[in-house]
Design a protein around this motif. Structure first.
Motif, mmCIF file in Angstrom:
data_model
loop_
_atom_site.group_PDB
_atom_site.id
_atom_site.type_symbol
_atom_site.label_atom_id
_atom_site.label_comp_id
_atom_site.label_asym_id
_atom_site.label_seq_id
_atom_site.Cartn_x
_atom_site.Cartn_y
_atom_site.Cartn_z
ATOM 1 N N ALA A 62 131.924 -21.139 -79.433
ATOM 2 C CA ALA A 62 133.329 -21.231 -79.847
ATOM 3 C C ALA A 62 133.593 -20.543 -81.180
ATOM 4 O O ALA A 62 134.738 -20.544 -81.643
ATOM 5 N N THR A 63 132.569 -19.976 -81.793
ATOM 6 C CA THR A 63 132.721 -19.323 -83.091
ATOM 7 C C THR A 63 132.039 -17.966 -83.054
ATOM 8 O O THR A 63 131.245 -17.670 -82.164
ATOM 9 N N GLU A 64 132.334 -17.144 -84.079
ATOM 10 C CA GLU A 64 131.754 -15.803 -84.142
ATOM 11 C C GLU A 64 131.113 -15.483 -85.477
ATOM 12 O O GLU A 64 130.306 -14.556 -85.553
ATOM 13 N N ARG A 65 131.470 -16.215 -86.530
ATOM 14 C CA ARG A 65 131.054 -15.807 -87.869
ATOM 15 C C ARG A 65 130.299 -16.873 -88.659
ATOM 16 O O ARG A 65 129.345 -16.566 -89.364
ATOM 17 N N VAL A 66 130.707 -18.134 -88.572
ATOM 18 C CA VAL A 66 130.130 -19.168 -89.433
ATOM 19 C C VAL A 66 128.655 -19.387 -89.117
ATOM 20 O O VAL A 66 128.214 -19.266 -87.967
ATOM 21 N N ARG A 67 127.903 -19.742 -90.147
ATOM 22 C CA ARG A 67 126.507 -20.142 -89.941
ATOM 23 C C ARG A 67 126.494 -21.568 -89.398
ATOM 24 O O ARG A 67 127.346 -22.396 -89.740
ATOM 25 N N LEU A 68 125.503 -21.843 -88.558
ATOM 26 C CA LEU A 68 125.386 -23.124 -87.877
ATOM 27 C C LEU A 68 123.960 -23.648 -88.004
ATOM 28 O O LEU A 68 123.019 -22.866 -88.151
ATOM 29 N N GLY A 69 123.817 -24.961 -87.915
ATOM 30 C CA GLY A 69 122.463 -25.496 -87.872
ATOM 31 C C GLY A 69 122.411 -26.985 -88.107
ATOM 32 O O GLY A 69 123.377 -27.601 -88.563
ATOM 33 N N PRO A 70 121.256 -27.595 -87.789
ATOM 34 C CA PRO A 70 121.033 -29.002 -88.120
ATOM 35 C C PRO A 70 120.637 -29.098 -89.582
ATOM 36 O O PRO A 70 119.841 -28.313 -90.087
ATOM 37 N N MET A 71 121.192 -30.097 -90.273
ATOM 38 C CA MET A 71 120.905 -30.214 -91.693
ATOM 39 C C MET A 71 120.715 -31.693 -92.048
ATOM 40 O O MET A 71 121.634 -32.346 -92.493
ATOM 41 N N VAL A 72 119.501 -32.227 -91.888
ATOM 42 C CA VAL A 72 118.305 -31.492 -91.485
ATOM 43 C C VAL A 72 117.707 -32.170 -90.268
ATOM 44 O O VAL A 72 117.996 -33.326 -90.009
ATOM 45 N N THR A 73 116.830 -31.433 -89.548
ATOM 46 C CA THR A 73 116.129 -32.051 -88.439
ATOM 47 C C THR A 73 114.752 -32.506 -88.901
ATOM 48 O O THR A 73 114.046 -31.769 -89.588
ATOM 49 N N PRO A 74 114.355 -33.749 -88.603
ATOM 50 C CA PRO A 74 113.039 -34.244 -88.991
ATOM 51 C C PRO A 74 111.986 -33.794 -87.969
ATOM 52 O O PRO A 74 111.849 -34.375 -86.900
ATOM 53 N N LEU A 75 111.256 -32.759 -88.321
ATOM 54 C CA LEU A 75 110.345 -32.154 -87.343
ATOM 55 C C LEU A 75 109.210 -33.072 -86.916
ATOM 56 O O LEU A 75 108.602 -32.852 -85.875
ATOM 57 N N LEU A 98 121.944 -18.897 -86.995
ATOM 58 C CA LEU A 98 121.306 -20.200 -87.139
ATOM 59 C C LEU A 98 120.587 -20.316 -88.476
ATOM 60 O O LEU A 98 119.870 -19.403 -88.886
ATOM 61 N N THR A 99 120.790 -21.445 -89.140
ATOM 62 C CA THR A 99 119.971 -21.845 -90.283
ATOM 63 C C THR A 99 119.328 -23.174 -89.913
ATOM 64 O O THR A 99 120.037 -24.129 -89.563
ATOM 65 N N LEU A 100 118.010 -23.251 -89.979
ATOM 66 C CA LEU A 100 117.294 -24.468 -89.595
ATOM 67 C C LEU A 100 116.965 -25.287 -90.837
ATOM 68 O O LEU A 100 116.148 -24.879 -91.659
ATOM 69 N N GLY A 101 117.615 -26.441 -90.975
ATOM 70 C CA GLY A 101 117.260 -27.378 -92.034
ATOM 71 C C GLY A 101 116.185 -28.329 -91.542
ATOM 72 O O GLY A 101 116.268 -28.846 -90.432
ATOM 73 N N VAL A 102 115.153 -28.551 -92.363
ATOM 74 C CA VAL A 102 114.045 -29.425 -91.959
ATOM 75 C C VAL A 102 113.732 -30.414 -93.077
ATOM 76 O O VAL A 102 113.958 -30.143 -94.250
ATOM 77 N N GLY A 103 113.197 -31.567 -92.691
ATOM 78 C CA GLY A 103 112.817 -32.571 -93.672
ATOM 79 C C GLY A 103 111.940 -33.635 -93.060
ATOM 80 O O GLY A 103 111.595 -33.574 -91.873
ATOM 81 N N LEU A 104 111.596 -34.648 -93.884
ATOM 82 C CA LEU A 104 110.711 -35.718 -93.442
ATOM 83 C C LEU A 104 111.434 -36.776 -92.617
ATOM 84 O O LEU A 104 110.838 -37.409 -91.755
ATOM 85 N N GLY A 105 112.715 -36.998 -92.897
ATOM 86 C CA GLY A 105 113.413 -38.125 -92.304
ATOM 87 C C GLY A 105 113.082 -39.412 -93.048
ATOM 88 O O GLY A 105 112.156 -39.466 -93.859
ATOM 89 N N ASP A 106 113.884 -40.443 -92.797
ATOM 90 C CA ASP A 106 113.720 -41.716 -93.504
ATOM 91 C C ASP A 106 114.138 -42.841 -92.573
ATOM 92 O O ASP A 106 115.183 -42.758 -91.918
ATOM 93 N N ASP A 107 113.341 -43.891 -92.515
ATOM 94 C CA ASP A 107 113.624 -45.019 -91.625
ATOM 95 C C ASP A 107 114.681 -45.962 -92.186
ATOM 96 O O ASP A 107 115.183 -46.829 -91.473
ATOM 97 N N ALA A 108 115.061 -45.770 -93.463
ATOM 98 C CA ALA A 108 115.890 -46.755 -94.148
ATOM 99 C C ALA A 108 117.318 -46.821 -93.619
ATOM 100 O O ALA A 108 117.969 -47.863 -93.720
ATOM 101 N N PHE A 109 117.831 -45.727 -93.063
ATOM 102 C CA PHE A 109 119.253 -45.668 -92.760
ATOM 103 C C PHE A 109 119.617 -46.119 -91.348
ATOM 104 O O PHE A 109 120.781 -46.402 -91.085
ATOM 105 N N GLY A 110 118.655 -46.171 -90.463
ATOM 106 C CA GLY A 110 118.985 -46.590 -89.103
ATOM 107 C C GLY A 110 117.788 -47.089 -88.325
ATOM 108 O O GLY A 110 117.891 -47.343 -87.125
ATOM 109 N N GLU A 111 116.637 -47.208 -89.004
ATOM 110 C CA GLU A 111 115.397 -47.626 -88.340
ATOM 111 C C GLU A 111 115.109 -46.785 -87.115
ATOM 112 O O GLU A 111 114.592 -47.274 -86.107
ATOM 113 N N GLU A 112 115.468 -45.495 -87.197
ATOM 114 C CA GLU A 112 115.302 -44.638 -86.028
ATOM 115 C C GLU A 112 113.868 -44.181 -85.847
ATOM 116 O O GLU A 112 113.539 -43.541 -84.840
#
Length: 253
Positions: A62-75, A98-112
């Protein structure tokens, strides 16, 4: 400094049709990017949570110009080979945005992590993150696990932004291998200046991308002066469609 919407696809913003329309509206209004939180659960009162990868694919169409990506995905909770296929395909679908954001993730916010049987030890997750990044780097070059990984992404390299807490050295060292850094839980622009200095030191004088997530009523100018190259205007849990539309309309006004 570039500007992006930073949406949590929860509750009202969990409707894929809504998010796609918002991404298109943001592009039309002149925003430089639209990034999505990547979670499978969040604490109450949030109930509805959308998958960001499906949303990103629809946004790419649906877009042509904006950068897109998950910010961030816990790999650490992802299969690296699957992520390699997803990112290469998505980068080709959006024409190299595409810009790929990555991180550790944290259990504190949703126990996911704990509720779904994922790794809860931060050190173990850090090891899984680094291993996954090695696999992605190899796969994007055309081969991983001893087999061809084709097609390759449009971008070479595909930008990776690493998230981390201010004052933590390990995420900065990890980010120095890639294209950007996203400080988490910023409290003051002085922290950005310190991060920028550390990144330049680790990168031999180059800064790379330094993206700061700010609430919509925070003035980004001091953060830009401190070295931020992107500001991500955050629409977190509890944000409504009306909130998102107001932020989009208010861009650079």
């Amino acid at each position: 400094m570039r500007s992006a919407l930073f949406l949590a696809p929860f509750d009202e913003l969990a409707d894929p049709h809504v998010v796609v329309r918002l991404a298109a509206a943001a592009e039309e209004a002149g925003w430089d990017g639209v990034f999505l939180w990547d979670h499978v659960r969040w604490r109450a009162p949030v109930q509805a949570v959308a998958d960001p990868w499906i949303l990103l694919s629809a946004m790419a169409c649906a877009t042509e110009r904006v950068r897109l990506g998950p910010m961030v995905t816990p790999l650490a909770r992802r299969r690296p080979a699957k992520v390699a296929r997803e990112t290469a395909t998505l980068d080709r679908l959006c024409g190299g945005r595409l810009t790929l954001g990555v991180g550790l993730g944290d259990d504190a916010f949703g126990e996911e992590w704990s509720r779904f049987g994922e790794e809860t030890d931060p050190r173990a997750r850090a090891g899984l993150l680094d291993s996954a990044l090695d696999v992605l780097t190899a796969a994007w070059s055309g081969e991983a696990y001893g087999v061809p990984f084709l097609p390759r992404p449009v971008q070479d390299p595909l930008p990776v932004w690493v998230a981390g807490l201010p004052g933590k050295r390990a995420p900065l060292r990890r980010a120095a291998r890639f294209q950007g850094f996203v400080p988490v839980n910023l409290q003051h622009p002085d922290q950005v200046a310190e991060i920028a200095a550390d990144l330049r030191d680790l990168r031999g004088g180059e800064l790379g991308d330094l993206a700061v997530a700010l609430e919509r009523d925070v003035d980004p100018a001091p953060y830009a002066a401190a070295g931020a190259t992107w500001v991500l205007t955050e629409l977190g849990p509890g944000s409504s469609i009306a909130d998102a539309r107001a932020v989009i309309r208010g861009y650079r006004t």
